[in-house]
Design a protein around this motif. Structure first.
Motif, PDB file in Angstrom:
ATOM      1  N   GLY A 282      -0.039  12.321 -14.517  1.00  0.00           N
ATOM      2  CA  GLY A 282      -1.240  11.725 -15.282  1.00  0.00           C
ATOM      3  C   GLY A 282      -1.558  10.446 -15.163  1.00  0.00           C
ATOM      4  N   GLY A 283      -2.590   9.885 -15.689  1.00  0.00           N
ATOM      5  CA  GLY A 283      -2.953   8.397 -15.551  1.00  0.00           C
ATOM      6  C   GLY A 283      -3.725   8.027 -14.382  1.00  0.00           C
ATOM      7  N   THR A 284      -4.251   6.963 -14.305  1.00  0.00           N
ATOM      8  CA  THR A 284      -5.262   6.358 -13.172  1.00  0.00           C
ATOM      9  C   THR A 284      -4.422   5.406 -12.241  1.00  0.00           C
ATOM     10  OG1 THR A 284      -6.770   6.832 -14.758  1.00  0.00           O
ATOM     11  CG2 THR A 284      -7.346   5.737 -12.839  1.00  0.00           C
ATOM     12  N   PRO A 285      -4.125   5.684 -10.996  1.00  0.00           N
ATOM     13  CA  PRO A 285      -3.662   4.814  -9.993  1.00  0.00           C
ATOM     14  C   PRO A 285      -4.163   3.283 -10.232  1.00  0.00           C
ATOM     15  CG  PRO A 285      -4.172   6.701  -9.066  1.00  0.00           C
ATOM     16  CD  PRO A 285      -4.727   6.930 -10.383  1.00  0.00           C
ATOM     17  N   ASP A 286      -3.299   2.463 -10.272  1.00  0.00           N
ATOM     18  CA  ASP A 286      -3.734   1.165 -10.575  1.00  0.00           C
ATOM     19  C   ASP A 286      -2.536   0.155  -9.813  1.00  0.00           C
ATOM     20  OD1 ASP A 286      -3.900  -1.454 -11.843  1.00  0.00           O
ATOM     21  OD2 ASP A 286      -4.802  -0.646 -13.372  1.00  0.00           O
ATOM     22  N   LYS A 287      -3.288  -0.654  -8.956  1.00  0.00           N
ATOM     23  CA  LYS A 287      -2.421  -1.538  -7.964  1.00  0.00           C
ATOM     24  C   LYS A 287      -1.584  -2.511  -8.871  1.00  0.00           C
ATOM     25  CE  LYS A 287      -4.263  -3.387  -4.348  1.00  0.00           C
ATOM     26  NZ  LYS A 287      -4.622  -3.769  -3.052  1.00  0.00           N
ATOM     27  N   ALA A 288      -2.451  -3.056 -10.001  1.00  0.00           N
ATOM     28  CA  ALA A 288      -1.519  -3.972 -10.795  1.00  0.00           C
ATOM     29  C   ALA A 288      -0.411  -3.602 -11.459  1.00  0.00           C
ATOM     30  CB  ALA A 288      -2.462  -4.733 -11.689  1.00  0.00           C
ATOM     31  N   VAL A 289      -0.716  -2.205 -11.937  1.00  0.00           N
ATOM     32  CA  VAL A 289       0.508  -1.656 -12.760  1.00  0.00           C
ATOM     33  C   VAL A 289       1.620  -1.393 -11.785  1.00  0.00           C
ATOM     34  CG1 VAL A 289       1.225   0.614 -13.979  1.00  0.00           C
ATOM     35  CG2 VAL A 289      -1.069  -0.676 -14.623  1.00  0.00           C
ATOM     36  N   LEU A 290       1.375  -0.954 -10.477  1.00  0.00           N
ATOM     37  CA  LEU A 290       2.419  -0.605  -9.498  1.00  0.00           C
ATOM     38  C   LEU A 290       3.015  -1.867  -9.197  1.00  0.00           C
ATOM     39  CD1 LEU A 290       3.501   1.727  -7.933  1.00  0.00           C
ATOM     40  CD2 LEU A 290       1.990   1.296  -6.019  1.00  0.00           C
ATOM     41  N   ARG A 291       2.245  -2.958  -8.971  1.00  0.00           N
ATOM     42  CA  ARG A 291       2.964  -4.327  -8.670  1.00  0.00           C
ATOM     43  C   ARG A 291       3.897  -4.425  -9.721  1.00  0.00           C
ATOM     44  NH1 ARG A 291       3.459  -8.174  -4.210  1.00  0.00           N
ATOM     45  NH2 ARG A 291       5.340  -8.683  -5.173  1.00  0.00           N
ATOM     46  N   ASP A 292       3.519  -4.453 -11.173  1.00  0.00           N
ATOM     47  CA  ASP A 292       4.495  -4.907 -12.058  1.00  0.00           C
ATOM     48  C   ASP A 292       5.836  -3.767 -12.224  1.00  0.00           C
ATOM     49  OD1 ASP A 292       2.843  -6.856 -13.237  1.00  0.00           O
ATOM     50  OD2 ASP A 292       2.192  -5.596 -15.020  1.00  0.00           O
ATOM     51  N   PHE A 293       5.515  -2.666 -12.079  1.00  0.00           N
ATOM     52  CA  PHE A 293       6.650  -1.724 -11.854  1.00  0.00           C
ATOM     53  C   PHE A 293       7.616  -2.324 -10.786  1.00  0.00           C
ATOM     54  CE2 PHE A 293       8.083   1.936  -9.299  1.00  0.00           C
ATOM     55  CZ  PHE A 293       8.920   2.427 -10.111  1.00  0.00           C
ATOM     56  N   HIS A 294       6.973  -2.548  -9.822  1.00  0.00           N
ATOM     57  CA  HIS A 294       7.881  -2.714  -8.430  1.00  0.00           C
ATOM     58  C   HIS A 294       8.621  -4.199  -8.715  1.00  0.00           C
ATOM     59  CE1 HIS A 294       8.546  -5.372  -5.013  1.00  0.00           C
ATOM     60  NE2 HIS A 294       8.882  -4.442  -4.572  1.00  0.00           N
ATOM     61  N   ASP A 295       7.804  -5.143  -9.392  1.00  0.00           N
ATOM     62  CA  ASP A 295       8.539  -6.339  -9.608  1.00  0.00           C
ATOM     63  C   ASP A 295       9.488  -6.289 -10.647  1.00  0.00           C
ATOM     64  OD1 ASP A 295       6.858  -7.280  -7.983  1.00  0.00           O
ATOM     65  OD2 ASP A 295       5.598  -8.424  -9.202  1.00  0.00           O
ATOM     66  N   GLU A 296       9.389  -5.385 -11.846  1.00  0.00           N
ATOM     67  CA  GLU A 296      10.396  -5.396 -12.690  1.00  0.00           C
ATOM     68  C   GLU A 296      11.766  -4.469 -12.141  1.00  0.00           C
ATOM     69  OE1 GLU A 296       8.844  -4.199 -16.496  1.00  0.00           O
ATOM     70  OE2 GLU A 296      10.955  -2.829 -16.982  1.00  0.00           O
TER      71      GLU A 296
ATOM     72  N   GLY B 297      19.268  -8.861 -10.540  1.00  0.00           N
ATOM     73  CA  GLY B 297      19.958  -9.030 -11.762  1.00  0.00           C
ATOM     74  C   GLY B 297      21.590  -8.419 -11.855  1.00  0.00           C
ATOM     75  N   ILE B 298      21.369  -7.261 -11.212  1.00  0.00           N
ATOM     76  CA  ILE B 298      22.633  -6.586 -11.444  1.00  0.00           C
ATOM     77  C   ILE B 298      23.554  -6.057 -10.052  1.00  0.00           C
ATOM     78  CG2 ILE B 298      22.182  -5.386 -13.328  1.00  0.00           C
ATOM     79  CD1 ILE B 298      21.761  -2.781 -11.744  1.00  0.00           C
ATOM     80  N   LEU B 299      22.889  -6.471  -8.788  1.00  0.00           N
ATOM     81  CA  LEU B 299      23.692  -6.338  -7.475  1.00  0.00           C
ATOM     82  C   LEU B 299      23.935  -7.654  -7.197  1.00  0.00           C
ATOM     83  CD1 LEU B 299      21.548  -3.309  -6.418  1.00  0.00           C
ATOM     84  CD2 LEU B 299      23.906  -3.353  -7.319  1.00  0.00           C
ATOM     85  N   TYR B 300      25.033  -7.703  -6.041  1.00  0.00           N
ATOM     86  CA  TYR B 300      25.170  -9.093  -5.358  1.00  0.00           C
ATOM     87  C   TYR B 300      24.865  -8.807  -3.925  1.00  0.00           C
ATOM     88  CZ  TYR B 300      27.910 -12.951  -4.063  1.00  0.00           C
ATOM     89  OH  TYR B 300      28.430 -14.192  -3.662  1.00  0.00           O
TER      90      TYR B 300
ATOM     91  N   VAL C  54      20.490  -4.865  -2.756  1.00  0.00           N
ATOM     92  CA  VAL C  54      19.360  -4.780  -3.424  1.00  0.00           C
ATOM     93  C   VAL C  54      18.173  -4.140  -2.422  1.00  0.00           C
ATOM     94  CG1 VAL C  54      17.359  -6.181  -4.171  1.00  0.00           C
ATOM     95  CG2 VAL C  54      19.770  -6.954  -4.669  1.00  0.00           C
ATOM     96  N   LEU C  55      18.387  -4.526  -1.156  1.00  0.00           N
ATOM     97  CA  LEU C  55      17.342  -3.826  -0.073  1.00  0.00           C
ATOM     98  C   LEU C  55      17.691  -2.347  -0.312  1.00  0.00           C
ATOM     99  CD1 LEU C  55      17.390  -6.645   2.510  1.00  0.00           C
ATOM    100  CD2 LEU C  55      15.446  -6.022   1.001  1.00  0.00           C
ATOM    101  N   CYS C  56      18.849  -2.072  -0.237  1.00  0.00           N
ATOM    102  CA  CYS C  56      19.233  -0.499  -0.048  1.00  0.00           C
ATOM    103  C   CYS C  56      18.531   0.172  -1.198  1.00  0.00           C
ATOM    104  CB  CYS C  56      20.716  -0.357  -0.043  1.00  0.00           C
ATOM    105  SG  CYS C  56      21.311   1.388  -0.006  1.00  0.00           S
ATOM    106  N   LYS C  57      18.636  -0.282  -2.408  1.00  0.00           N
ATOM    107  CA  LYS C  57      17.981   0.394  -3.445  1.00  0.00           C
ATOM    108  C   LYS C  57      16.469   0.377  -3.555  1.00  0.00           C
ATOM    109  CE  LYS C  57      21.035   2.047  -6.466  1.00  0.00           C
ATOM    110  NZ  LYS C  57      22.381   1.931  -5.446  1.00  0.00           N
ATOM    111  N   MET C  58      15.838  -0.652  -2.894  1.00  0.00           N
ATOM    112  CA  MET C  58      14.452  -0.898  -3.015  1.00  0.00           C
ATOM    113  C   MET C  58      13.931  -0.029  -1.922  1.00  0.00           C
ATOM    114  SD  MET C  58      13.678  -2.368  -5.385  1.00  0.00           S
ATOM    115  CE  MET C  58      11.933  -2.293  -5.544  1.00  0.00           C
ATOM    116  N   LYS C  59      14.561   0.101  -0.571  1.00  0.00           N
ATOM    117  CA  LYS C  59      14.105   0.911   0.478  1.00  0.00           C
ATOM    118  C   LYS C  59      14.291   2.491   0.096  1.00  0.00           C
ATOM    119  CE  LYS C  59      15.805  -2.133   3.950  1.00  0.00           C
ATOM    120  NZ  LYS C  59      16.785  -2.410   5.320  1.00  0.00           N
ATOM    121  N   GLY C  60      15.272   2.887  -0.667  1.00  0.00           N
ATOM    122  CA  GLY C  60      15.278   4.156  -1.251  1.00  0.00           C
ATOM    123  C   GLY C  60      13.949   4.671  -1.928  1.00  0.00           C
TER     124      GLY C  60
END
Ligand SMILES: Cc1cc2nc3c(=O)[nH]c(=O)nc-3n(C[C@H](O)[C@H](O)[C@H](O)COP(=O)(O)O)c2cc1C
Length: 315
Positions: free
Chosen positions: A229-243, A250-253, A258-264
């Motif tokens: 559901g919901g309407t695709p919105d780049k600004a929302v996706l950007r906020d999601f990504h940044d958070e 904040g939690i990985l050293y 960090v890259l491993c998690k984001m690549k996943g």
């Protein structure tokens, strides 16, 4: 239709679940990636962090356990009960070679007598509700009718069926004939999981299997967070990504973890964008956060979202 987020090791961490829940249409339930207890302990430090109530506030969450030892299962359940959980999920689906060779996950499906003894013990002694996530056999789909007869003997909170066998991994068409067999005389709520990548795909399952009130979504919703559901919105996706990105920083050293998690996440999400191939190549290869960030910035700046276009698994 009710929706559940599939457990995905390395992807659907508590940070991911929380970011998804606050930015997109919330799921009815979330499942943790598997907890694998051993001799010495129920939950290890990483697993405990993932299930801590303060990390999962406001999310209906079911922890998942992967084991073939009833004592390990029951010890873990005691830990989870103390944290306030009322239900756990048993993993009888994991196809990974190292898991299967130890007779766990989908490997447990080939050990019928052991599995029956295990289920007898956990269903008679566990204070929590138990749901099961299963494949339809290990080496052969011919095992499925007998497994179904076994599952029918227990009061499963729900039976989540991913209609593939172990050697299918996540490839090939789901074995819908096996799924249909589970529908006949299903004493538990039956949940469908597998290859639901578009809203149309979900509607088709609903039409073809009117008895199914819940679907579990994995790769499809990581690839398209607007799948339910919901309407695709780049600004929302950007906020999601940044958070999510800031959360991991904040939690990985170090850059690597960090890259491993984001690549996943990008392994699926990248397909939401037009002309994604060159960005995908850099994101896959990069070892530096600075290069990662400039690539993600360029992707969001230069490209558009492709809504509900499905997801193409790698061959
Ligand atoms: C990277 C990855 C990690 C996964 N980790 C788990 C897991 O920890 N526990 C589990 O039961 N299934 C796991 N799965 C399987 C998914 O929960 C789901 O059954 C599978 O992806 C099929 O659903 P889908 O087609 O909607 O993605 C994993 C799948 C992938 C691709």
């Amino acid at each position: 239709m009710r929706y559940e987020l599939a457990p995905m090791e390395g992807v659907t961490t508590y940070l991911y679940r929380r970011c998804y829940h606050t930015h997109f249409v919330p799921m009815d339930r979330y499942f943790t990636p598997f907890i694998a207890p051993n001799m010495n302990q129920g939950l290890n430090a990483k697993e405990r962090r993932d299930v801590l109530p303060e990390h999962n506030a406001g999310l209906p969450l079911v922890p998942q356990i992967l084991t073939n030892r009833a004592d390990h299962f029951l010890t873990t359940c005691r830990d989870l009960e103390a944290l306030g959980y009322g239900e756990v999920n048993l993993n009888l689906g994991c196809p990974s070679g190292t898991v299967v060779s130890k007779g766990k996950g989908s490997g447990f499906l080939a050990r019928y007598d052991e599995l029956r003894a295990f289920l007898d013990e956990i269903f008679s002694r566990c204070p929590l509700r138990i749901s099961i996530k299963t494949r339809v056999g290990r080496a052969d789909q011919a095992d499925w009718p007998r497994l179904l007869d076994l599952y029918r003997q227990y009061p499963c909170a729900e039976l989540i069926v991913h209609p593939r066998i172990q050697k299918d991994f996540y490839r090939g068409a789901p074995r819908m004939d096996a799924f249909a067999l589970a529908e006949a005389e299903a004493p538990w709520p039956l949940v469908y999981n597998g290859d639901l990548f578009t809203r149309r795909g979900i509607a088709e399952i609903s039409r073809a299997h009117p008895g199914v009130e819940t679907v579990m979504l994995g790769r499809g919703v990581i690839s398209n967070p607007w799948l339910i559901g919901g309407t695709p919105d780049k600004a929302v996706l950007r906020d999601f990504h940044d958070e999510l990105f800031d959360g991991y920083r904040g939690i990985l050293y170090g850059d690597g973890p960090v890259l491993c998690k984001m690549k996943g996440v990008w392994a699926y999400l990248i397909q939401r964008f037009t002309n994604y191939a060159p960005y995908q190549k850099i994101i896959r290869k990069t070892r530096r956060l600075s290069e990662y960030q400039s690539t993600v910035n360029a992707l969001f700046h230069n490209e558009d979202l492709i809504p509900d276009a499905g997801f193409q698994p790698e061959p």
